[in-house]
Every structure is written in structure tokens, then in C-alpha cells.
Design an enzyme around this catalytic site. Structure first.
Site, PDB file in Angstrom:
ATOM      1  N   SER A   1      33.452  47.944  51.984  1.00 51.37           N
ATOM      2  CA  SER A   1      34.588  47.413  53.212  1.00 51.37           C
ATOM      3  C   SER A   1      35.326  46.321  52.446  1.00 51.37           C
ATOM      4  O   SER A   1      35.421  45.309  53.192  1.00 51.37           O
ATOM      5  CB  SER A   1      33.736  47.038  54.206  1.00 51.37           C
ATOM      6  OG  SER A   1      32.512  46.035  54.063  1.00 51.37           O
ATOM      7  N   CYS A   2      36.190  46.614  51.620  1.00 43.64           N
ATOM      8  CA  CYS A   2      37.208  45.681  51.003  1.00 43.64           C
ATOM      9  C   CYS A   2      38.153  45.362  52.181  1.00 43.64           C
ATOM     10  O   CYS A   2      38.847  44.377  52.005  1.00 43.64           O
ATOM     11  CB  CYS A   2      37.725  45.998  49.578  1.00 43.64           C
ATOM     12  SG  CYS A   2      38.451  47.664  49.769  1.00 43.64           S
ATOM     13  N   HIS A   3      38.388  46.257  53.163  1.00 44.68           N
ATOM     14  CA  HIS A   3      39.313  46.182  54.072  1.00 44.68           C
ATOM     15  C   HIS A   3      38.948  45.063  54.951  1.00 44.68           C
ATOM     16  O   HIS A   3      39.861  44.306  55.695  1.00 44.68           O
ATOM     17  CB  HIS A   3      39.652  47.338  55.098  1.00 44.68           C
ATOM     18  CG  HIS A   3      38.453  47.871  55.799  1.00 44.68           C
ATOM     19  ND1 HIS A   3      37.321  48.664  55.181  1.00 44.68           N
ATOM     20  CD2 HIS A   3      37.837  47.528  57.176  1.00 44.68           C
ATOM     21  CE1 HIS A   3      36.237  48.688  56.150  1.00 44.68           C
ATOM     22  NE2 HIS A   3      36.908  48.197  57.295  1.00 44.68           N
TER      23      HIS A   3
END
Length: 158
Positions: free
Chosen positions: A125-127
Site C-alpha cells: 500500500s504505497c498509496h
């Protein structure tokens, strides 16, 4: 080595999903990351399960993915990508906070470089990483999609 490649659909666009030895090694919109020798073959059960979990995520019925991942990176990159999986649904961290969390408080720029190469979008989950100022920062699938993901999770309000 056994490879399976499929395309998965999301409300935000199509993603290529590469399965290597029963683990996801790629979930990405760019066909340029897919090895040329592979062709789309969507018959692997993990492709179907990934689509099912993405559908549940986008319909707000799933907050934590439970899929086997194959993370290929440097030890520093693996540390970052693993730490991203610990960030709960609906929460964000700044680049600086994540750098401190992994024990490298001054490496937030290098951390950003690793995030820009994340091969397994959404599942890693780099967002959920934003700027210290609260601004979104950059997202390799586009900032409009990042905003939609964070809004879906309730981390920001439109």
C-alpha cells in the site's frame, strides 16, 4: 519456474498480475514490466482470488488483502515494502514517519525512490504514504487514483 499472467479489472483501470511459483510478483498497470516471453493466461486460481479480493476491497468489504506475495528488492527495499503492508486500511504515514518506523529516519528520499518502483500496487500500500504537510505527494499510478484510494479508505474526505 512457473509463470502465469493475467489482467485484472478495477474501477481505477486494468492491472497486469504476474504469478510466479504461486505468489504474486507483479500487480501493475504498466505492460512494460511484464517479461516479453509471457502471454496472458488467466487460468491460475490465484488470479481469480486476486480479482475477488480486489472486487471486495473496492466495494468496501475487504480491508486487508490475504494473498501470497513475492517481494524482490534490495534488503532496504524489502524492509520498506514489508513495512507498507503493516499500515492499516484508512490510515496514512508520511515518508518521514515511515523512514523512522523502519529505523532509517534520514532516508525518506531513498524510501520515495523504492516506493516509485513498487511492483505490487494496492497489495503493498504505497498509496498510504503522504507528505509531512498532508499533501498527497506522488503516486506511480497517478495522483487522482491515489486520492480516490485514500477517499475509498476514509483516510481523506473529498
Amino acid at each position: 519456474m512457473e509463470h502465469h499472467l493475467g489482467t485484472l479489472n478495477t474501477p481505477l483501470g486494468k492491472l497486469f498480475c504476474l504469478i510466479e511459483n504461486n505468489c504474486i510478483s507483479l500487480l501493475h498497470p504498466s505492460p512494460h514490466l511484464v517479461p516479453n516471453s509471457l502471454y496472458i493466461n488467466s487460468s491460475h486460481p490465484l488470479l481469480a482470488e486476486t480479482q475477488n479480493q480486489l472486487d471486495a476491497y473496492f466495494s468496501k468489504k475487504l480491508q486487508t488483502f490475504n494473498l501470497p506475495l513475492k517481494i524482490t528488492s534490495s534488503s532496504f527495499g524489502e524492509k520498506i515494502l514489508s513495512a507498507l503492508q503493516e499500515i492499516p486500511y484508512g490510515q496514512t504515514l508520511s515518508y518521514k514517519e515511515l523512514a523512522s518506523h523502519i529505523g532509517h529516519p534520514k532516508s525518506y528520499r531513498a524510501l520515495g525512490s523504492v516506493l516509485s518502483k513498487n511492483p505490487i500496487l494496492l497489495l503493498i500500500s504505497c498509496h498510504r504514504i503522504i507528505l509531512s504537510s498532508g499533501d498527497l505527494g506522488q503516486y506511480l499510478w497517478g495522483n487522482e487514483r491515489k486520492k480516490k484510494l485514500l477517499t475509498l479508505e476514509g483516510a481523506i474526505f473529498s
